[in-house]
Scaffold this motif. Structure first.
Motif, mmCIF file in Angstrom:
data_model
loop_
_atom_site.group_PDB
_atom_site.id
_atom_site.type_symbol
_atom_site.label_atom_id
_atom_site.label_comp_id
_atom_site.label_asym_id
_atom_site.label_seq_id
_atom_site.Cartn_x
_atom_site.Cartn_y
_atom_site.Cartn_z
ATOM 1 N N GLN A 178 -87.945 -85.043 -8.234
ATOM 2 C CA GLN A 178 -88.362 -85.026 -6.839
ATOM 3 C C GLN A 178 -89.600 -84.159 -6.652
ATOM 4 N N GLY A 179 -90.334 -84.409 -5.577
ATOM 5 C CA GLY A 179 -91.449 -83.562 -5.201
ATOM 6 C C GLY A 179 -90.945 -82.243 -4.639
ATOM 7 N N PRO A 180 -91.867 -81.390 -4.191
ATOM 8 C CA PRO A 180 -91.468 -80.051 -3.737
ATOM 9 C C PRO A 180 -90.643 -80.025 -2.456
ATOM 10 N N ALA A 181 -90.745 -81.078 -1.641
ATOM 11 C CA ALA A 181 -90.010 -81.121 -0.372
ATOM 12 C C ALA A 181 -89.772 -82.574 0.002
ATOM 13 N N PRO A 182 -88.742 -82.843 0.799
ATOM 14 C CA PRO A 182 -88.524 -84.227 1.235
ATOM 15 C C PRO A 182 -89.557 -84.655 2.262
ATOM 16 N N ALA A 183 -89.814 -85.954 2.303
ATOM 17 C CA ALA A 183 -90.633 -86.509 3.376
ATOM 18 C C ALA A 183 -89.790 -86.596 4.645
ATOM 19 N N ILE A 184 -90.445 -86.565 5.788
ATOM 20 C CA ILE A 184 -89.787 -86.835 7.066
ATOM 21 C C ILE A 184 -90.177 -88.248 7.486
ATOM 22 N N ALA A 185 -89.190 -89.077 7.811
ATOM 23 C CA ALA A 185 -89.435 -90.435 8.284
ATOM 24 C C ALA A 185 -88.964 -90.528 9.734
ATOM 25 N N VAL A 186 -89.888 -90.771 10.649
ATOM 26 C CA VAL A 186 -89.585 -90.838 12.078
ATOM 27 C C VAL A 186 -89.437 -92.300 12.479
ATOM 28 N N VAL A 187 -88.280 -92.656 12.999
ATOM 29 C CA VAL A 187 -88.000 -94.030 13.412
ATOM 30 C C VAL A 187 -88.346 -94.170 14.886
ATOM 31 N N THR A 188 -89.234 -95.105 15.209
ATOM 32 C CA THR A 188 -89.704 -95.247 16.572
ATOM 33 C C THR A 188 -90.199 -96.663 16.824
ATOM 34 N N ALA A 189 -89.845 -97.226 17.979
ATOM 35 C CA ALA A 189 -90.339 -98.554 18.338
ATOM 36 C C ALA A 189 -91.695 -98.460 19.036
ATOM 37 N N GLY A 190 -91.835 -97.504 19.967
ATOM 38 C CA GLY A 190 -93.052 -97.408 20.756
ATOM 39 C C GLY A 190 -94.064 -96.402 20.261
ATOM 40 N N LEU A 191 -93.709 -95.616 19.238
ATOM 41 C CA LEU A 191 -94.587 -94.581 18.685
ATOM 42 C C LEU A 191 -95.064 -93.599 19.761
ATOM 43 N N ASP A 192 -94.155 -93.262 20.679
ATOM 44 C CA ASP A 192 -94.467 -92.285 21.723
ATOM 45 C C ASP A 192 -94.299 -90.889 21.142
ATOM 46 N N LEU A 193 -95.257 -90.492 20.318
ATOM 47 C CA LEU A 193 -95.194 -89.238 19.577
ATOM 48 C C LEU A 193 -96.514 -88.498 19.713
ATOM 49 N N ASP A 194 -96.457 -87.180 19.614
ATOM 50 C CA ASP A 194 -97.657 -86.346 19.647
ATOM 51 C C ASP A 194 -98.164 -86.179 18.226
ATOM 52 N N PHE A 195 -99.188 -86.944 17.863
ATOM 53 C CA PHE A 195 -99.681 -86.933 16.493
ATOM 54 C C PHE A 195 -100.558 -85.726 16.172
ATOM 55 N N SER A 196 -100.693 -84.820 17.139
ATOM 56 C CA SER A 196 -101.418 -83.572 16.862
ATOM 57 C C SER A 196 -100.478 -82.469 16.379
ATOM 58 N N LEU A 197 -99.164 -82.740 16.325
ATOM 59 C CA LEU A 197 -98.203 -81.732 15.899
ATOM 60 C C LEU A 197 -98.264 -81.532 14.383
ATOM 61 N N PRO A 198 -97.843 -80.362 13.898
ATOM 62 C CA PRO A 198 -97.858 -80.087 12.449
ATOM 63 C C PRO A 198 -97.068 -81.102 11.629
ATOM 64 N N LEU A 199 -96.042 -81.724 12.218
ATOM 65 C CA LEU A 199 -95.268 -82.730 11.503
ATOM 66 C C LEU A 199 -96.170 -83.831 10.955
ATOM 67 N N PHE A 200 -97.256 -84.091 11.672
ATOM 68 C CA PHE A 200 -98.171 -85.154 11.259
ATOM 69 C C PHE A 200 -99.473 -84.622 10.657
ATOM 70 N N THR A 201 -99.919 -83.466 11.112
ATOM 71 C CA THR A 201 -101.229 -82.979 10.663
ATOM 72 C C THR A 201 -101.180 -82.119 9.409
ATOM 73 N N SER A 202 -100.025 -81.465 9.139
ATOM 74 C CA SER A 202 -100.005 -80.543 7.997
ATOM 75 C C SER A 202 -98.679 -80.551 7.236
ATOM 76 N N PRO A 203 -98.112 -81.744 6.950
ATOM 77 C CA PRO A 203 -96.890 -81.761 6.143
ATOM 78 C C PRO A 203 -97.215 -81.548 4.667
ATOM 79 N N LEU A 204 -96.240 -81.044 3.922
ATOM 80 C CA LEU A 204 -96.414 -80.872 2.484
ATOM 81 C C LEU A 204 -96.524 -82.234 1.799
ATOM 82 N N VAL A 205 -95.740 -83.191 2.281
ATOM 83 C CA VAL A 205 -95.866 -84.590 1.863
ATOM 84 C C VAL A 205 -96.056 -85.409 3.136
ATOM 85 N N PRO A 206 -96.817 -86.506 3.079
ATOM 86 C CA PRO A 206 -97.111 -87.262 4.306
ATOM 87 C C PRO A 206 -95.851 -87.697 5.050
ATOM 88 N N THR A 207 -95.880 -87.529 6.358
ATOM 89 C CA THR A 207 -94.793 -88.006 7.209
ATOM 90 C C THR A 207 -94.876 -89.528 7.319
#
Length: 276
Positions: A130-159
């Protein structure tokens, strides 16, 4: 912490068991006469290890917490009904997983951040490929998400953003521009729970962990793709109208699971059930 199930008469030889009272042959004490000492992270990792998977195998487990009267949240969040040990198990389950699957509403309510690398699990993850950390997979139909949050801008592995083929094109583009990997797991706007499992497994993310919320877990249950439920039962009563751990469409016949283990500490029960 002590193990209540499975019961064994070999607990003195089992480094992750604590079934007996102090002084009994099966005493799992730390030398101080206490059989309820805090377990190490290694012991927790052994207790919650994923089963061996074949070349095409995958395993979806859920991790949830509930009060005695069935509330999965208090004031919209799970933290008030949790405990320090529950959070250690939460961290252990994440450290064992290839991917953490979570619904968009839970991301918004719980303030999700990227999974972090933890030195205590580095050797174990490396040995499992395995890599150093798990990926986060966000399940969403409308993608009503704040893509400026660290979850998207600075993850160890791509979200990963898991959505349907008919998702709004501009939101899909925004997710990709933020560095997220967009995964299509449905023909329309909605996401197919069974396809989520398959699409992630096809990417090598076979040890899967979902942390809800209740609507996403309910979809996995209805699709009959959940292999294991790790449920913390909190010794609290919440009343009110809080959600249960799973919601959404009903199943024709309730799914029966078998108990795999039960741990106890300070009145909290840390249970684990697997599909039969």
């Amino acid at each position: 912490m002590r193990r209540l199930f499975p019961v064994t008469d070999q607990t003195s030889a089992d480094p992750a068991s604590a079934t007996a009272e102090p002084g009994d042959r099966g005493d799992r004490s730390d030398g101080s006469g206490r059989s309820d000492r805090e377990w190490s992270l290694d012991e927790l990792a052994e207790a919650y290890a994923y089963p061996a998977l074949g070349p095409e195998g995958h395993w979806l487990r859920a991790n949830m917490v509930s009060t005695l009267d069935g509330a999965a949240q208090h004031d919209g969040r799970s933290q008030p009904i949790s405990s320090e040990t529950d959070m250690r198990i939460f961290g252990t389950l994440r450290a064992l997983a290839d991917v953490v699957v979570v619904g968009a509403e839970t991301v918004r309510q719980e303030g999700y951040r990227p999974a972090r690398a933890r030195e205590a699990f580095a050797a174990r993850r490396a040995a499992a490929g395995q890599g150093p950390a798990p990926a986060i997979a966000v399940v969403t139909a409308g993608l009503d998400l704040d893509f400026s949050l660290p979850l998207f801008t600075s993850p160890l592995v791509p979200t990963l953003v898991v959505t349907g083929a008919a998702a709004p094109a501009e939101r899909v583009a925004a997710a990709a521009a933020a560095g997220a990997e967009v995964v299509l797991a449905g023909e329309g706007a909605a996401v197919d729970p069974a396809r989520i499992v398959g699409e992630l497994a096809d990417r090598g993310l076979r040890r899967q962990l979902t942390e809800g919320g209740p609507r996403l877990l309910g979809q996995f249950v209805a699709a009959d793709v959940l292999d294991e439920l790790c449920l913390t039962i909190s010794p609290m009563l919440a009343a009110g109208g809080a959600q249960r751990i799973s919601g959404g469409p009903p199943v024709a016949v309730p799914h029966r699971l078998a108990p795999a283990s039960v741990l106890e500490e300070a009145g909290f029960l840390y249970t684990r059930y697997r599909r039969i």
